[in-house]
Design a protein around this motif. Sequence first.
Motif, mmCIF file in Angstrom:
data_model
loop_
_atom_site.group_PDB
_atom_site.id
_atom_site.type_symbol
_atom_site.label_atom_id
_atom_site.label_comp_id
_atom_site.label_asym_id
_atom_site.label_seq_id
_atom_site.Cartn_x
_atom_site.Cartn_y
_atom_site.Cartn_z
ATOM 1 N N VAL A 97 -42.994 -14.831 -0.628
ATOM 2 C CA VAL A 97 -42.317 -15.957 -1.279
ATOM 3 C C VAL A 97 -41.767 -16.864 -0.177
ATOM 4 O O VAL A 97 -41.199 -16.394 0.796
ATOM 5 C CB VAL A 97 -41.164 -15.465 -2.186
ATOM 6 C CG1 VAL A 97 -40.319 -16.627 -2.680
ATOM 7 C CG2 VAL A 97 -41.726 -14.668 -3.357
ATOM 8 N N ARG A 98 -41.982 -18.140 -0.318
ATOM 9 C CA ARG A 98 -41.466 -19.116 0.636
ATOM 10 C C ARG A 98 -40.089 -19.577 0.169
ATOM 11 O O ARG A 98 -39.910 -19.880 -1.013
ATOM 12 C CB ARG A 98 -42.408 -20.305 0.721
ATOM 13 C CG ARG A 98 -42.189 -21.089 1.990
ATOM 14 C CD ARG A 98 -43.280 -22.091 2.186
ATOM 15 N NE ARG A 98 -42.578 -23.362 2.087
ATOM 16 C CZ ARG A 98 -43.032 -24.432 1.529
ATOM 17 N NH1 ARG A 98 -44.205 -24.463 1.003
ATOM 18 N NH2 ARG A 98 -42.322 -25.515 1.481
ATOM 19 N N PHE A 99 -39.141 -19.619 1.075
ATOM 20 C CA PHE A 99 -37.772 -20.002 0.748
ATOM 21 C C PHE A 99 -37.428 -21.317 1.430
ATOM 22 O O PHE A 99 -37.721 -21.505 2.602
ATOM 23 C CB PHE A 99 -36.778 -18.925 1.207
ATOM 24 C CG PHE A 99 -36.941 -17.634 0.475
ATOM 25 C CD1 PHE A 99 -37.813 -16.665 0.925
ATOM 26 C CD2 PHE A 99 -36.242 -17.399 -0.690
ATOM 27 C CE1 PHE A 99 -37.976 -15.474 0.236
ATOM 28 C CE2 PHE A 99 -36.391 -16.211 -1.386
ATOM 29 C CZ PHE A 99 -37.267 -15.254 -0.927
ATOM 30 N N ILE A 100 -36.801 -22.201 0.677
ATOM 31 C CA ILE A 100 -36.281 -23.448 1.219
ATOM 32 C C ILE A 100 -34.787 -23.447 0.936
ATOM 33 O O ILE A 100 -34.368 -23.361 -0.224
ATOM 34 C CB ILE A 100 -36.939 -24.677 0.566
ATOM 35 C CG1 ILE A 100 -38.443 -24.697 0.859
ATOM 36 C CG2 ILE A 100 -36.274 -25.962 1.066
ATOM 37 C CD1 ILE A 100 -39.197 -25.819 0.150
ATOM 38 N N SER A 101 -34.001 -23.524 1.994
ATOM 39 C CA SER A 101 -32.547 -23.531 1.848
ATOM 40 C C SER A 101 -32.069 -24.922 1.495
ATOM 41 O O SER A 101 -32.420 -25.896 2.169
ATOM 42 C CB SER A 101 -31.876 -23.074 3.143
ATOM 43 O OG SER A 101 -32.158 -21.721 3.376
ATOM 44 N N PHE A 102 -31.270 -24.994 0.436
ATOM 45 C CA PHE A 102 -30.687 -26.254 0.019
ATOM 46 C C PHE A 102 -29.400 -25.948 -0.730
ATOM 47 O O PHE A 102 -29.392 -25.184 -1.684
ATOM 48 C CB PHE A 102 -31.648 -27.032 -0.885
ATOM 49 C CG PHE A 102 -31.072 -28.313 -1.413
ATOM 50 C CD1 PHE A 102 -30.783 -29.374 -0.565
ATOM 51 C CD2 PHE A 102 -30.787 -28.451 -2.763
ATOM 52 C CE1 PHE A 102 -30.237 -30.547 -1.046
ATOM 53 C CE2 PHE A 102 -30.243 -29.629 -3.260
ATOM 54 C CZ PHE A 102 -29.969 -30.675 -2.399
#
Length: 160
Positions: free
Chosen positions: A61-66
């Motif tokens: 799973v690819r995670f993008i922090s926001f």
Amino acid sequence: MSAPDLPPTSKRPRLLVLEFWGLGDLTFATPFLRAARERYDITLVGKSHAALLLQPSFPDVRFISFEAPWSAYRGKYALWRWNWPELLSLFLRLRREHFDAAFSVRDDPRDHLFMLLAGARERYGFPIRGSSQFLTHPLARSNPQQHKVEDWRDIGRALD
């Protein structure tokens, strides 16, 4: 934000998952993520602790922090304090990825608008206060008083 823009890793449908809240909420997502990763390439956008908690169990799973300003404990309605350049940059980045589907388990119109602005073709969520206009698949909970875990199950059923 973290994680560079990466090209798609396969021809599978691309799923955008929004979970801007706490550790418990992310933990409730694990059965869904386990099942969905067999069918989808998943990108989860959430607070920085999302990757720390889930990456070891979900390396695919690819995670993008926001840090979604509307999920803050204080000042969430102070729109003039929001980091608008960061938010617009994230929308542009997500639009380039051409997500087939997106969802938020929250009945939050800001999440629903986020999915629309991110360019997801199919958008699933539990509408509130007219937010169904942002969703292609407005959902009803199986039980209005159900636990958040059941909300994840309802989303999973809608995505098959």
